[in-house]
Design a protein around this motif. Sequence first.
Motif, PDB file in Angstrom:
ATOM      1  N   LEU A1722       0.839  -1.210   0.000  1.00  0.00           N
ATOM      2  CA  LEU A1722       0.000   0.000   0.000  1.00  0.00           C
ATOM      3  C   LEU A1722       0.870   1.255   0.000  1.00  0.00           C
ATOM      4  O   LEU A1722       0.558   2.241  -0.677  1.00  0.00           O
ATOM      5  N   TRP A1723       1.950   1.233   0.759  1.00  0.00           N
ATOM      6  CA  TRP A1723       2.870   2.372   0.753  1.00  0.00           C
ATOM      7  C   TRP A1723       3.474   2.554  -0.645  1.00  0.00           C
ATOM      8  O   TRP A1723       3.654   3.698  -1.111  1.00  0.00           O
ATOM      9  N   ARG A1724       3.747   1.450  -1.316  1.00  0.00           N
ATOM     10  CA  ARG A1724       4.288   1.557  -2.680  1.00  0.00           C
ATOM     11  C   ARG A1724       3.256   2.198  -3.606  1.00  0.00           C
ATOM     12  O   ARG A1724       3.615   2.951  -4.520  1.00  0.00           O
ATOM     13  N   CYS A1725       1.999   1.895  -3.359  1.00  0.00           N
ATOM     14  CA  CYS A1725       0.935   2.529  -4.135  1.00  0.00           C
ATOM     15  C   CYS A1725       0.963   4.051  -3.934  1.00  0.00           C
ATOM     16  O   CYS A1725       0.819   4.820  -4.887  1.00  0.00           O
ATOM     17  N   VAL A1726       1.130   4.469  -2.690  1.00  0.00           N
ATOM     18  CA  VAL A1726       1.196   5.905  -2.403  1.00  0.00           C
ATOM     19  C   VAL A1726       2.354   6.536  -3.164  1.00  0.00           C
ATOM     20  O   VAL A1726       2.208   7.590  -3.806  1.00  0.00           O
ATOM     21  N   LEU A1727       3.506   5.881  -3.123  1.00  0.00           N
ATOM     22  CA  LEU A1727       4.688   6.424  -3.809  1.00  0.00           C
ATOM     23  C   LEU A1727       4.477   6.452  -5.320  1.00  0.00           C
ATOM     24  O   LEU A1727       4.908   7.384  -6.002  1.00  0.00           O
ATOM     25  N   THR A1728       3.811   5.433  -5.846  1.00  0.00           N
ATOM     26  CA  THR A1728       3.527   5.413  -7.289  1.00  0.00           C
ATOM     27  C   THR A1728       2.597   6.545  -7.681  1.00  0.00           C
ATOM     28  O   THR A1728       2.814   7.234  -8.686  1.00  0.00           O
ATOM     29  N   LEU A1729       1.556   6.734  -6.874  1.00  0.00           N
ATOM     30  CA  LEU A1729       0.589   7.798  -7.182  1.00  0.00           C
ATOM     31  C   LEU A1729       1.216   9.179  -7.063  1.00  0.00           C
ATOM     32  O   LEU A1729       0.827  10.112  -7.780  1.00  0.00           O
ATOM     33  N   LEU A1730       2.189   9.332  -6.173  1.00  0.00           N
ATOM     34  CA  LEU A1730       2.876  10.616  -6.043  1.00  0.00           C
ATOM     35  C   LEU A1730       3.683  10.958  -7.294  1.00  0.00           C
ATOM     36  O   LEU A1730       4.056  12.113  -7.506  1.00  0.00           O
ATOM     37  N   GLN A1731       3.975   9.938  -8.102  1.00  0.00           N
ATOM     38  CA  GLN A1731       4.727  10.159  -9.340  1.00  0.00           C
ATOM     39  C   GLN A1731       3.833  10.055 -10.581  1.00  0.00           C
ATOM     40  O   GLN A1731       4.331   9.946 -11.693  1.00  0.00           O
ATOM     41  N   SER A1732       2.529  10.126 -10.367  1.00  0.00           N
ATOM     42  CA  SER A1732       1.598  10.060 -11.495  1.00  0.00           C
ATOM     43  C   SER A1732       1.706  11.315 -12.344  1.00  0.00           C
ATOM     44  O   SER A1732       2.056  12.395 -11.865  1.00  0.00           O
ATOM     45  N   GLU A1733       1.395  11.172 -13.631  1.00  0.00           N
ATOM     46  CA  GLU A1733       1.480  12.331 -14.518  1.00  0.00           C
ATOM     47  C   GLU A1733       0.319  13.294 -14.299  1.00  0.00           C
ATOM     48  O   GLU A1733       0.443  14.486 -14.551  1.00  0.00           O
ATOM     49  N   GLU A1734      -0.825  12.819 -13.821  1.00  0.00           N
ATOM     50  CA  GLU A1734      -1.986  13.682 -13.621  1.00  0.00           C
ATOM     51  C   GLU A1734      -1.841  14.480 -12.334  1.00  0.00           C
ATOM     52  O   GLU A1734      -1.614  13.917 -11.263  1.00  0.00           O
ATOM     53  N   GLN A1735      -1.978  15.776 -12.446  1.00  0.00           N
ATOM     54  CA  GLN A1735      -1.849  16.659 -11.287  1.00  0.00           C
ATOM     55  C   GLN A1735      -2.865  16.301 -10.203  1.00  0.00           C
ATOM     56  O   GLN A1735      -2.545  16.286  -9.012  1.00  0.00           O
ATOM     57  N   ALA A1736      -4.099  16.000 -10.609  1.00  0.00           N
ATOM     58  CA  ALA A1736      -5.140  15.699  -9.621  1.00  0.00           C
ATOM     59  C   ALA A1736      -4.789  14.455  -8.825  1.00  0.00           C
ATOM     60  O   ALA A1736      -5.032  14.401  -7.606  1.00  0.00           O
ATOM     61  N   VAL A1737      -4.215  13.449  -9.479  1.00  0.00           N
ATOM     62  CA  VAL A1737      -3.837  12.220  -8.774  1.00  0.00           C
ATOM     63  C   VAL A1737      -2.697  12.508  -7.801  1.00  0.00           C
ATOM     64  O   VAL A1737      -2.708  12.038  -6.651  1.00  0.00           O
ATOM     65  N   ARG A1738      -1.724  13.285  -8.245  1.00  0.00           N
ATOM     66  CA  ARG A1738      -0.605  13.625  -7.342  1.00  0.00           C
ATOM     67  C   ARG A1738      -1.115  14.401  -6.125  1.00  0.00           C
ATOM     68  O   ARG A1738      -0.682  14.158  -4.995  1.00  0.00           O
ATOM     69  N   ASP A1739      -2.033  15.331  -6.375  1.00  0.00           N
ATOM     70  CA  ASP A1739      -2.569  16.108  -5.251  1.00  0.00           C
ATOM     71  C   ASP A1739      -3.334  15.217  -4.281  1.00  0.00           C
ATOM     72  O   ASP A1739      -3.236  15.386  -3.057  1.00  0.00           O
ATOM     73  N   ALA A1740      -4.095  14.266  -4.826  1.00  0.00           N
ATOM     74  CA  ALA A1740      -4.839  13.351  -3.948  1.00  0.00           C
ATOM     75  C   ALA A1740      -3.877  12.473  -3.156  1.00  0.00           C
ATOM     76  O   ALA A1740      -4.093  12.212  -1.956  1.00  0.00           O
ATOM     77  N   ALA A1741      -2.813  12.010  -3.798  1.00  0.00           N
ATOM     78  CA  ALA A1741      -1.822  11.195  -3.086  1.00  0.00           C
ATOM     79  C   ALA A1741      -1.100  12.022  -2.031  1.00  0.00           C
ATOM     80  O   ALA A1741      -0.723  11.507  -0.968  1.00  0.00           O
ATOM     81  N   THR A1742      -0.905  13.308  -2.324  1.00  0.00           N
ATOM     82  CA  THR A1742      -0.278  14.186  -1.331  1.00  0.00           C
ATOM     83  C   THR A1742      -1.157  14.301  -0.099  1.00  0.00           C
ATOM     84  O   THR A1742      -0.659  14.378   1.039  1.00  0.00           O
ATOM     85  N   GLU A1743      -2.492  14.315  -0.309  1.00  0.00           N
ATOM     86  CA  GLU A1743      -3.409  14.318   0.841  1.00  0.00           C
ATOM     87  C   GLU A1743      -3.187  13.081   1.695  1.00  0.00           C
ATOM     88  O   GLU A1743      -3.246  13.142   2.930  1.00  0.00           O
ATOM     89  N   THR A1744      -2.913  11.957   1.039  1.00  0.00           N
ATOM     90  CA  THR A1744      -2.626  10.722   1.796  1.00  0.00           C
ATOM     91  C   THR A1744      -1.385  10.906   2.661  1.00  0.00           C
ATOM     92  O   THR A1744      -1.372  10.546   3.843  1.00  0.00           O
ATOM     93  N   VAL A1745      -0.338  11.472   2.075  1.00  0.00           N
ATOM     94  CA  VAL A1745       0.904  11.675   2.825  1.00  0.00           C
ATOM     95  C   VAL A1745       0.676  12.638   3.989  1.00  0.00           C
ATOM     96  O   VAL A1745       1.173  12.415   5.105  1.00  0.00           O
ATOM     97  N   MET A1746      -0.084  13.708   3.731  1.00  0.00           N
ATOM     98  CA  MET A1746      -0.346  14.666   4.809  1.00  0.00           C
ATOM     99  C   MET A1746      -1.149  14.016   5.933  1.00  0.00           C
ATOM    100  O   MET A1746      -0.961  14.330   7.111  1.00  0.00           O
ATOM    101  N   THR A1747      -2.036  13.084   5.551  1.00  0.00           N
ATOM    102  CA  THR A1747      -2.786  12.357   6.578  1.00  0.00           C
ATOM    103  C   THR A1747      -1.850  11.479   7.401  1.00  0.00           C
ATOM    104  O   THR A1747      -1.946  11.418   8.636  1.00  0.00           O
ATOM    105  N   THR A1748      -0.918  10.795   6.722  1.00  0.00           N
ATOM    106  CA  THR A1748       0.017   9.927   7.453  1.00  0.00           C
ATOM    107  C   THR A1748       0.946  10.741   8.357  1.00  0.00           C
ATOM    108  O   THR A1748       1.343  10.272   9.430  1.00  0.00           O
ATOM    109  N   MET A1749       1.280  11.966   7.949  1.00  0.00           N
ATOM    110  CA  MET A1749       2.187  12.786   8.773  1.00  0.00           C
ATOM    111  C   MET A1749       1.501  13.381   9.994  1.00  0.00           C
ATOM    112  O   MET A1749       2.169  13.819  10.933  1.00  0.00           O
ATOM    113  N   SER A1750       0.183  13.440   9.950  1.00  0.00           N
ATOM    114  CA  SER A1750      -0.527  14.140  11.026  1.00  0.00           C
ATOM    115  C   SER A1750      -1.032  13.208  12.122  1.00  0.00           C
ATOM    116  O   SER A1750      -1.779  13.628  13.005  1.00  0.00           O
ATOM    117  N   GLN A1751      -0.632  11.914  12.079  1.00  0.00           N
ATOM    118  CA  GLN A1751      -1.052  10.984  13.129  1.00  0.00           C
ATOM    119  C   GLN A1751      -0.189  11.174  14.379  1.00  0.00           C
ATOM    120  O   GLN A1751       0.937  11.681  14.310  1.00  0.00           O
TER     121      GLN A1751
END
Length: 1946
Positions: A1722-1751
């Motif tokens: 699942l973490w690899r999925c997050v990293l893959t999505l962070l490198q997606s070409e679509e800006q919207a997908v990268r932004d959504a994946a960034t929300e995932t990272v921000m969620t993981t950092m705020s625990q």
Amino acid sequence: MGVKKKKEMQVMALTICHQDFQTLRALADIEGKNLASLLLHCVQLTDGVSQIHYVKQIVPLLEKADKNGTCDSTIRSCLDILAGIYLCLSLKNPLKKVLASSLNGLPEFFLSEAIQSFTSRLQEELNTADLYSYRKVIDNISSCMENFNLGRTSVTNLLKNVLHFLQKSLIEISEENRKFAGNRIVQTQLMNDLLVGTRVSVMVVQKVQCFQRIHLNISSSPMWQNMCGLLGIFTKFLSDDDLLQTIQSTSGLAVVLFIKTMFHPPEKIPDLISSMLLHSVDCTSVPEWFLNCCRRLCGVDVPQPALLFLCQGTLTMLDWQNARMGPSGEALLLDTVHVLFTLSSQIKESTLEMFLSRILASWTNSAIHVLESSSPSLRDSLNGNSSIVKRLLEYVYTHWEHPLDALRHQTKIIFRNILQMHQLTIENSDLATDHFIVELTESLLRLEWHIKGKYTCLGCLVDYVGVEHILALAKTIPSQILEVMGDQSLVPYASDLLETMFKNHKSHLKSQTVDSAWIDEWHETWVSPLLLILCEGNLDQKSYVIDYYLPKLLNCNPESLSYMVKILQTSADAKTGSYNSRGALGALMACLRTARAHGHLQSAADAWGNLVTSARIKQGLIHQHCQVRLDTLGLLCESNRSTEIISPEEMQWIQFFITYNLNNPSPGVRQQICSLLKKLFCRIQESSQVLYKLEQSKAKCEPENEFTKQHPSVSLQQYKNFMSSICNSLFEALFPGSSYPTRFSALTILGSMAEVFPVPEGGVQTVYQLSHDIDIGRLETLIECFTSTFEEVKILAFDLLMKLPKTIVQFLDSEKLQGLFQAALELSKSTKPYDCVTASYLLNFLIWQNALPSSLSAYLKTQQVACEDGDKSAAMVERNTLMVIECLLENLEEEISQAENSLLQAAASFPMYGRVHCITGALQKLSLNSLQFANEWRPMVEKLLLTSYRLSAVVSPVIQSSSPEGLIPMDTDSESASRLQTILNEIQPRDTNDYFNQAKILKERDSFDLKDLNASVRSIDTSAESKGSKEGKTCDVTAQMVLVCCWRSMKEVALLLGTLCQLLPMQSAPESPDGLLTVEQVKEIGDYFKHHLLQSRHRGAFELAYTGFVKLTEVLNRCPDVGLQKLPEQWLQNVLEEVKCSDPSSKLCATRRSAGIPFYIQALLASEPKKGKMDLLKITMKELISLAGPTDDSQSTVPQVHALNILRALFRDTRLGENIIPYVADGAKAAILGFTSPVWAVRNSSTLLFSTLITRIFGVKRGKDELSKKNRMTGSEFFSRFPELYPFLLKQLEAVANTVDSDTGELNRHPSMFLLLLVLGRLYPSPMDGTYSALSMAPFVPFIMRCGRSPVYRSREMAARALVPFLLIDEIPNTVRTLLAELPNCTDQRFRQNHIHGTLLQVFHLLQAFSDSKYRMNTYLQQELADIAVCTKAKLWLAKRQNPCLVTRAVYIDVLFLLTRCLDKAAKGSQPVLEHLGLWEEVRGIISGSELITGFPYTFTVPGLPQYLQSLTKLAITTVLAVAAKDGGQRRDVPISLSQLLESSFPEVRLLTLESLLERFSAAAPGLGEKGLPPLLQNMGGTFLMLAMKENHPECFCKILKILHCMDSSEWLPQTEQYIQLTPKEFLIWTMDIASNERSEIQSIALRLASKMIAHHMQMCEETRDSVAPKLQQWVQLVIASCGDNRPPESRLAAAEVLTSTAPCFLTNVHPILGLQDTLALWRCVLTLLQSEEQAVRDAATETVMTTMSQENTCQSTEFAFCQVDASIALTLALAVLCDLLKQWDQLEPGLPVLLGWLLGEDDDLTAHAESTHQVEEDYLFEKAEVNFWAETLIFVKYLNKHILGLLSKSSWHPLSPERLRHFQRTASEQYHLLSQLFRELPPPAEFLKTVDFMRLRIQEERTLACLRLLAFLEGKEGADILVLSASDSPTEVNQLTLQRTEAAF
């Protein structure tokens, strides 16, 4: 050391004749102290600036002589020479003004001698007889009259001679101009001379005093005769339309001035001029001299321009001050404005319109002067309520949206002057309370905000009446204006109005209070709305507000900054923003940036640092919103002081910014980043110069001072270190596989560094030099940038290399240079188009760096020419260019010879266009105007031309064939061939290709013979396979490859020929040595372009030929050779003649929108000088308009089609500007009439022309709304610009409306109705429209209504839409009632459903506009709606079964729905109006009796059934919800339930119901579950579960799943067993099966729903969690699959959202629920999505990272917890959190192998990948695999390597066993050996010849090296020979050292 000096002013030195020079030498004294010595020294200087110093000493020297009281012959001679010098100097030479200024101070003692000298010299000038010297004499007269006392006196003394000279010169120049008609260059100069002569004549008469009594002179006096002669000349000029309009304009001034000067008595002058303007001159009462001179102006047929310029002269030359001309002057003033009003309705030419607007503005200025002391009658004629002022206002309203900026500006002046005029007409009255002003203000405020004129007029009103009165009428006007600032076209107007208002408001408030209490009200009014926009507005709106409004606000009141910062600091923590919102942090940064850039903020870091913390700045630099990052960077880089020191903290922040912001996908953001950093570099450069200066003076002052708090040398060293660090970061960013945005940013910034810090010259010190940081590795990195497929990267790399010193090439050895040259030659014949671009840049680099192989010198058959040192570099470049072109040309000739034998072989192996491209590229970089090898260039040019023609001859048969795209045809059956023949016969094309005579039928066979297709290609292989001549291999040839080879060859030939014409100097005469192109060669090139533009069929070919032809025509129009100048005119006449005839032998193409013909004519017309009369355009448009009109001859439709297509191209051409506008009306007529033609080709071309005209008239579409008011105009504006269209459109519409529905029942579709309604639908009446216009829109209304009866459905719809804008809001209710009354009653026997439908559509659209208006809540308008509802009730039968037509029933129901919605809103839910009218009861009755209750006897074949179902369903849903809301959920009197709607058998009903319910469920307050819903919608979970089980319509099924996802799962999940007999676990399995198998949209929502259920189960008791646990693996696989590159963006977006929602449960849980492998997956999925070409997908994946950092357990992992960050830094933050979690979970040992696998890229099979890539490249020319242009593999590897190394460094034990360690070492070693082998197999230089393979191997090599480094670290061998991953290692170094590294490592 020193600061760089500014460029000195260049002044041409004065010279004197030999005789005067000898005189000065004879008179100069030995001591050199007399005037002659001074002048002698002066004239001997060659520097004009130094001469100025001597000229200024003349008068002081003469003042000394004056004290001696002597004026000897020396001084007399010197004064005479000074006069000669003055008259010899050119008009613009500063020496002339300095000399005049000095001589103005001449002592009185010498004046008479000086006057005599000047008079004598001027007399000599006036006696000149050389026509081409007249201009110099005229300029001298002008300079004598301009602030030069001696000159003015001399002119006065010689007045008779001056007038005679001016008369003579104007006559002769005018005659010469007539002789040279057609020679634009000569005529331009002569007309300029005429203009200057006319102006000087006016100046002389104005400034010479003796003209005041000239009327007393006898008519036979020479001066009088000269004056009459000049007046006659100016009258002739005024009426001569062949002259420039500026000459006519100046002549108008001159005519009135001369009449004013000569006519007596002066009291009758106003009457005389008035009679001229009104065409009422009494010839018996005017002097004979006047008639003789001005007879042309006394008739009734005075041309419009002459009349216009007479008005201008009247207003400019007569004295209007203080009403000195009395009553006759007032009458003249009124007559003048009436003439101007008349001309306004007649003149349509843009330049004359511009003149007219200026003259009207001038008239208002004159009126103001007269009104200051005028009679009461004039005041009555000019007050606000007068007809003249109303006409002026109408002019303003009509033209304030005009496309010409200057004309719009004049309307502002006119409006302002109207206010001042009205102010002067009212006595002692308050302007703010005046009825006219109040009414004007209210009418302006009622206008829509998209009207630009509204802003300027409101600004004028604010200036006159104050903003407080406007705020009293519209308190929210600041917010209203800020709202429209999202539209770029309105921003300048809105910001200017706001500035005017808040400045006025501030002045008003300050005047009302003595202390600062006013500031709070001012902040509340102007600052608070600004802060709201900054925090919550949309992106464009905020950007424009910051750029335009904020700086003006701070400039007005800098103290507001602290107020804004205080508020924003308070809310910054709560509103950090997101990827689509800046939040308070973004607003804060924007405010601080603007304040600092405008000097409102202390610039030192410690001074403004207390306003914002370092943490906030770092947050801003990596914020998720790009504008926040830009504003924060701008805060650091921008300053109002260019020499401000950059602090160490700022340097650190900027370095931090560059690390994470180079890879930005937005071009605009990249440009801004590069621009801001360039500003920073400029600050460093300029402040370093000051620091150097301070360093030099440190010995004399204290170490610390105000400028810097540390020693300058320390700051300078910091600068050097900082710039080197930036350079290192940028070169590291050019690693293998770096993305295009990264390379673009890095190279642009490096280019800025090289530009700002150039190689120092002349002792100037520089703090940094880029060349000092360049080594061989970095040089090769830059060269490898040429391999990028993006040309911008190639350009940037080449420019950067050119900025570096020439010595850098010494890094490369001869073998490397030879390899580069050979690679360039290979690439220049590649079949991939971008390869030849690479070759071109490579060759240019080698040429300019003098790095060509020595063997190439054999191509240059000449000796090195002798040249000076300064020319050696240019000669070297020229010599190298010659050699390269000769080499390429030799190869090209050989390939053309082969192509003549086999075009297929050429297309497959050497497509030729690459060679031509490289030749063009080499020529474009060379300055061809100063060649040193001219003798070698001449045969070269001739050879180039011949080769180009030869290449063109080879490929042109393909391009000129009737179907170049299908030259290899595939029609094998007779039926398709016969259809082709039928089509060709219908469109009647003209072509020599035999396709047009006989359709080809191919035999069934595997190969084909191209010989049959065109006789000119004789020896082409008949096989579709061609054998390469060199490789000996077989390669497939497709039709695409042949076509690409041909059209690109044609393109490159066209560009080469255009470049030669543009750059090469032409021979001024045959056999002349001064040029390279002969006249004959230019004509040949022109004939070539004509041939191919008129005969090519392939768009790519003729579009590029057009580009080359434009270059040629531009050169021809500037050419001094008259024969060449006239070539475009001749070509134009010839092609128009060919278009006019319909000769069957014509080769012009009538299909493909006339192919290249429009381009050919465009090029000829667009290059015509715009300042001239545009005669070619006028002739062409007249001819084309006549051809485009309807014709009775069906055989002559081809010329009509051509004309329509050409007109379309010309109207689209922006270069023709406003010059094309006068022909728009005729073009529209042709298009509308052409649409009625029976010939399809004419109709098609007419449609295309009409579309272009709509865009030309109303502008480019700027919104989604097809009829947006941004793309509309008022009827008065439209018909005032195109008055001919008023009667035409009205007549056409009347004809259509009268026969649209004949009583005979005959169907008449009237095709032109579509176009008429399209035009009319874009017009609307304005509340500002005056009553004086005859162009009222009212006559159109009844005809549009009648068009609603059309038998064509679409026509009825268009008529309804077109009717809306023709009615004002207040007129709609009456119109709707009238239309409703026309509807039939149920008892009527005969009625037509088409009539009913058209009427109902008009009612519906009118009601819709009425309900959307901003006056909806007005009580009066609500009453109007109630009255309409009463009328609607009378025709309710149309909504029931009594009406058999479902189409009309549906529209009537739509009307009911609209009424219920509007009245429901007004009553806030209680419906008193609806209940009072009984309308709800009727609606319930309609629904109860409808087919929704009784069932449907229809099938889908019934017309209108889907539409009826949708309308009925919308009304039913509204009724159900309204009744439920009233009854509090009791569900009484509900005609139908939601369940019945959801169970309907029609998907339209279900879908609409589900959409309505989804909207309400989505809008429910989150966290409240069903409690936030109305009672009717509660407890519906079971219903949706059952629906989900049986729904088979995909869209409905998707909506059901979305509703379930929106609902609280805890409320419906326990009910699954009760309603659908599935346990929650089974329902989860069912959902995941859907997510696995359905289409993408359903997959996405099913995955979201399944994830939500899993999260719900995880929060339940342990037993529930265990029951679901076995299914988690399937869910993980679903998520992984959704992240794949082959999935659509919607799936990846869903996966990112799922990971965000489940992150606390599965990604960061202290006690992992999933196994480690699944969690890491699942973490690899997050990293893959962070490198997606679509800006919207990268932004959504960034929300995932921000969620993981705020625990709670991860918030300490990074410094950016709870911050909004960008995806670029989110990647490294995600890895940091993951490594921290591995440590927390104590899972480092099992986790490290997985991370090492990520690092090594274990999934890549290098050999298979190489083979598949090679196969794709060979087989397909255009088909490309999916490419991610944003992801950067090595960035991921770099971050992963860093975090693993950090994790291992903190561990005290080895996480890998020796066996596992050896396994990884063996795997990495094997991969490294394989890489070495693959590298060796690549041909050198592989980076150019096998770029894709080389880059992939380089990336894998870096991954392997990183893995080896980590393994060595684990084994305790960190210091071994393994290289760490670093982009500073150049690719070449790595390639060269591969073997050594491998051997050392293993």
